[in-house]
Design a protein around this motif. Structure first.
Motif, PDB file in Angstrom:
ATOM      1  N   PRO A 140      30.225-115.171 -24.264  1.00  0.00           N
ATOM      2  CA  PRO A 140      29.907-114.363 -25.448  1.00  0.00           C
ATOM      3  C   PRO A 140      29.746-112.873 -25.151  1.00  0.00           C
ATOM      4  O   PRO A 140      30.018-112.039 -26.004  1.00  0.00           O
ATOM      5  N   ASP A 141      29.343-112.534 -23.923  1.00  0.00           N
ATOM      6  CA  ASP A 141      29.176-111.121 -23.577  1.00  0.00           C
ATOM      7  C   ASP A 141      30.486-110.469 -23.144  1.00  0.00           C
ATOM      8  O   ASP A 141      30.512-109.320 -22.727  1.00  0.00           O
ATOM      9  N   GLY A 142      31.605-111.214 -23.220  1.00  0.00           N
ATOM     10  CA  GLY A 142      32.913-110.678 -22.875  1.00  0.00           C
ATOM     11  C   GLY A 142      33.309-110.863 -21.426  1.00  0.00           C
ATOM     12  O   GLY A 142      34.407-110.511 -21.035  1.00  0.00           O
ATOM     13  N   GLU A 143      32.425-111.426 -20.608  1.00  0.00           N
ATOM     14  CA  GLU A 143      32.712-111.630 -19.188  1.00  0.00           C
ATOM     15  C   GLU A 143      33.548-112.892 -19.008  1.00  0.00           C
ATOM     16  O   GLU A 143      33.295-113.914 -19.638  1.00  0.00           O
ATOM     17  N   HIS A 144      34.563-112.824 -18.143  1.00  0.00           N
ATOM     18  CA  HIS A 144      35.368-113.994 -17.819  1.00  0.00           C
ATOM     19  C   HIS A 144      34.553-114.917 -16.917  1.00  0.00           C
ATOM     20  O   HIS A 144      33.897-114.452 -15.987  1.00  0.00           O
ATOM     21  N   VAL A 145      34.610-116.224 -17.179  1.00  0.00           N
ATOM     22  CA  VAL A 145      33.862-117.194 -16.372  1.00  0.00           C
ATOM     23  C   VAL A 145      34.810-118.172 -15.700  1.00  0.00           C
ATOM     24  O   VAL A 145      35.912-118.434 -16.183  1.00  0.00           O
ATOM     25  N   CYS A 146      34.364-118.708 -14.602  1.00  0.00           N
ATOM     26  CA  CYS A 146      35.138-119.649 -13.803  1.00  0.00           C
ATOM     27  C   CYS A 146      35.508-120.880 -14.611  1.00  0.00           C
ATOM     28  O   CYS A 146      34.709-121.398 -15.397  1.00  0.00           O
ATOM     29  N   SER A 147      36.738-121.378 -14.411  1.00  0.00           N
ATOM     30  CA  SER A 147      37.227-122.557 -15.110  1.00  0.00           C
ATOM     31  C   SER A 147      36.856-123.875 -14.431  1.00  0.00           C
ATOM     32  O   SER A 147      37.113-124.939 -14.985  1.00  0.00           O
ATOM     33  N   ALA A 148      36.274-123.816 -13.229  1.00  0.00           N
ATOM     34  CA  ALA A 148      35.891-125.042 -12.525  1.00  0.00           C
ATOM     35  C   ALA A 148      34.836-125.787 -13.345  1.00  0.00           C
ATOM     36  O   ALA A 148      33.939-125.168 -13.935  1.00  0.00           O
ATOM     37  N   LYS A 149      34.938-127.103 -13.352  1.00  0.00           N
ATOM     38  CA  LYS A 149      34.024-127.926 -14.139  1.00  0.00           C
ATOM     39  C   LYS A 149      32.570-127.622 -13.787  1.00  0.00           C
ATOM     40  O   LYS A 149      32.175-127.681 -12.629  1.00  0.00           O
ATOM     41  N   GLY A 150      31.796-127.277 -14.800  1.00  0.00           N
ATOM     42  CA  GLY A 150      30.373-127.041 -14.633  1.00  0.00           C
ATOM     43  C   GLY A 150      29.994-125.679 -14.091  1.00  0.00           C
ATOM     44  O   GLY A 150      28.820-125.345 -14.015  1.00  0.00           O
ATOM     45  N   CYS A 151      30.964-124.865 -13.709  1.00  0.00           N
ATOM     46  CA  CYS A 151      30.664-123.551 -13.144  1.00  0.00           C
ATOM     47  C   CYS A 151      30.640-122.513 -14.261  1.00  0.00           C
ATOM     48  O   CYS A 151      31.523-122.493 -15.108  1.00  0.00           O
ATOM     49  N   ARG A 152      29.653-121.660 -14.238  1.00  0.00           N
ATOM     50  CA  ARG A 152      29.544-120.583 -15.227  1.00  0.00           C
ATOM     51  C   ARG A 152      29.465-119.217 -14.546  1.00  0.00           C
ATOM     52  O   ARG A 152      29.023-118.246 -15.135  1.00  0.00           O
ATOM     53  N   GLN A 153      29.923-119.149 -13.284  1.00  0.00           N
ATOM     54  CA  GLN A 153      29.910-117.892 -12.540  1.00  0.00           C
ATOM     55  C   GLN A 153      30.998-116.956 -13.077  1.00  0.00           C
ATOM     56  O   GLN A 153      31.986-117.386 -13.673  1.00  0.00           O
ATOM     57  N   ALA A 154      30.816-115.686 -12.826  1.00  0.00           N
ATOM     58  CA  ALA A 154      31.821-114.694 -13.214  1.00  0.00           C
ATOM     59  C   ALA A 154      33.108-114.948 -12.436  1.00  0.00           C
ATOM     60  O   ALA A 154      33.085-115.229 -11.238  1.00  0.00           O
ATOM     61  N   ALA A 155      34.224-114.855 -13.126  1.00  0.00           N
ATOM     62  CA  ALA A 155      35.528-115.066 -12.499  1.00  0.00           C
ATOM     63  C   ALA A 155      36.048-113.755 -11.928  1.00  0.00           C
ATOM     64  O   ALA A 155      36.016-112.722 -12.595  1.00  0.00           O
ATOM     65  N   ALA A 156      36.533-113.818 -10.703  1.00  0.00           N
ATOM     66  CA  ALA A 156      37.136-112.657 -10.056  1.00  0.00           C
ATOM     67  C   ALA A 156      38.629-112.865  -9.840  1.00  0.00           C
ATOM     68  O   ALA A 156      39.364-111.903  -9.608  1.00  0.00           O
ATOM     69  N   HIS A 157      39.085-114.129  -9.938  1.00  0.00           N
ATOM     70  CA  HIS A 157      40.464-114.481  -9.621  1.00  0.00           C
ATOM     71  C   HIS A 157      41.109-115.218 -10.791  1.00  0.00           C
ATOM     72  O   HIS A 157      40.438-115.944 -11.517  1.00  0.00           O
ATOM     73  N   ALA A 158      42.413-115.033 -10.928  1.00  0.00           N
ATOM     74  CA  ALA A 158      43.200-115.761 -11.912  1.00  0.00           C
ATOM     75  C   ALA A 158      44.215-116.616 -11.158  1.00  0.00           C
ATOM     76  O   ALA A 158      45.037-116.085 -10.406  1.00  0.00           O
ATOM     77  N   VAL A 159      44.122-117.926 -11.320  1.00  0.00           N
ATOM     78  CA  VAL A 159      45.037-118.858 -10.674  1.00  0.00           C
ATOM     79  C   VAL A 159      46.143-119.153 -11.696  1.00  0.00           C
ATOM     80  O   VAL A 159      45.902-119.795 -12.713  1.00  0.00           O
ATOM     81  N   ILE A 160      47.327-118.633 -11.434  1.00  0.00           N
ATOM     82  CA  ILE A 160      48.452-118.726 -12.365  1.00  0.00           C
ATOM     83  C   ILE A 160      49.283-119.952 -12.004  1.00  0.00           C
ATOM     84  O   ILE A 160      49.636-120.159 -10.855  1.00  0.00           O
ATOM     85  N   TRP A 161      49.616-120.756 -13.032  1.00  0.00           N
ATOM     86  CA  TRP A 161      50.328-121.996 -12.770  1.00  0.00           C
ATOM     87  C   TRP A 161      51.198-122.391 -13.963  1.00  0.00           C
ATOM     88  O   TRP A 161      51.090-121.846 -15.047  1.00  0.00           O
ATOM     89  N   ARG A 162      52.076-123.365 -13.720  1.00  0.00           N
ATOM     90  CA  ARG A 162      52.827-124.017 -14.790  1.00  0.00           C
ATOM     91  C   ARG A 162      53.241-125.398 -14.300  1.00  0.00           C
ATOM     92  O   ARG A 162      53.457-125.606 -13.110  1.00  0.00           O
ATOM     93  N   ASN A 163      53.335-126.325 -15.223  1.00  0.00           N
ATOM     94  CA  ASN A 163      53.873-127.654 -14.929  1.00  0.00           C
ATOM     95  C   ASN A 163      55.351-127.596 -15.281  1.00  0.00           C
ATOM     96  O   ASN A 163      55.703-127.510 -16.459  1.00  0.00           O
ATOM     97  N   PRO A 164      56.243-127.623 -14.292  1.00  0.00           N
ATOM     98  CA  PRO A 164      57.670-127.464 -14.571  1.00  0.00           C
ATOM     99  C   PRO A 164      58.261-128.580 -15.437  1.00  0.00           C
ATOM    100  O   PRO A 164      59.311-128.392 -16.043  1.00  0.00           O
ATOM    101  N   LYS A 165      57.578-129.713 -15.522  1.00  0.00           N
ATOM    102  CA  LYS A 165      58.064-130.798 -16.393  1.00  0.00           C
ATOM    103  C   LYS A 165      57.736-130.529 -17.854  1.00  0.00           C
ATOM    104  O   LYS A 165      58.357-131.110 -18.742  1.00  0.00           O
ATOM    105  N   LEU A 166      56.759-129.659 -18.111  1.00  0.00           N
ATOM    106  CA  LEU A 166      56.319-129.392 -19.480  1.00  0.00           C
ATOM    107  C   LEU A 166      56.582-127.973 -19.956  1.00  0.00           C
ATOM    108  O   LEU A 166      56.756-127.742 -21.145  1.00  0.00           O
ATOM    109  N   HIS A 167      56.561-127.017 -19.035  1.00  0.00           N
ATOM    110  CA  HIS A 167      56.603-125.612 -19.413  1.00  0.00           C
ATOM    111  C   HIS A 167      57.904-124.944 -18.993  1.00  0.00           C
ATOM    112  O   HIS A 167      58.437-125.225 -17.928  1.00  0.00           O
TER     113      HIS A 167
END
Length: 77
Positions: free
Chosen positions: A8-35
């Motif tokens: 809500p404060d505009g800060e990006h948060v980690c996508s790991a399950k249960g983690c609410r730490q500030a995110a510093a990294h973006a892990v870029i991906w795609r599933n070649p069978k779907l995307h």
């Protein structure tokens, strides 16, 4: 966990399950069978979860790259 999470404060948060730490990294991906080749999905990661999220995607052949959150573009997401 398919797009950048923003607290809500505009800060990006980690996508790991249960983690609410500030995110510093973006892990870029795609599933070649779907995307199409130009599609770029994003999981955000704190320092602690950067490697485990990247490894999870790399094992499946989905990982494209890991960049800083500040380096995300309009094509990501």
């Amino acid at each position: 966990m398919t797009g950048p999470d923003v607290a809500p404060d505009g800060e990006h948060v980690c996508s790991a399950k249960g983690c609410r730490q500030a995110a510093a990294h973006a892990v870029i991906w795609r599933n070649p069978k779907l995307h199409t080749p130009e599609r770029r999905k994003v999981w955000l990661a704190c320092d602690e979860h950067r490697q485990s999220l990247a490894d999870f995607l790399a094992l499946r052949g989905f990982l494209i790259e890991v960049v800083g959150v500040a380096d995300l573009t309009d094509a990501d997401g």
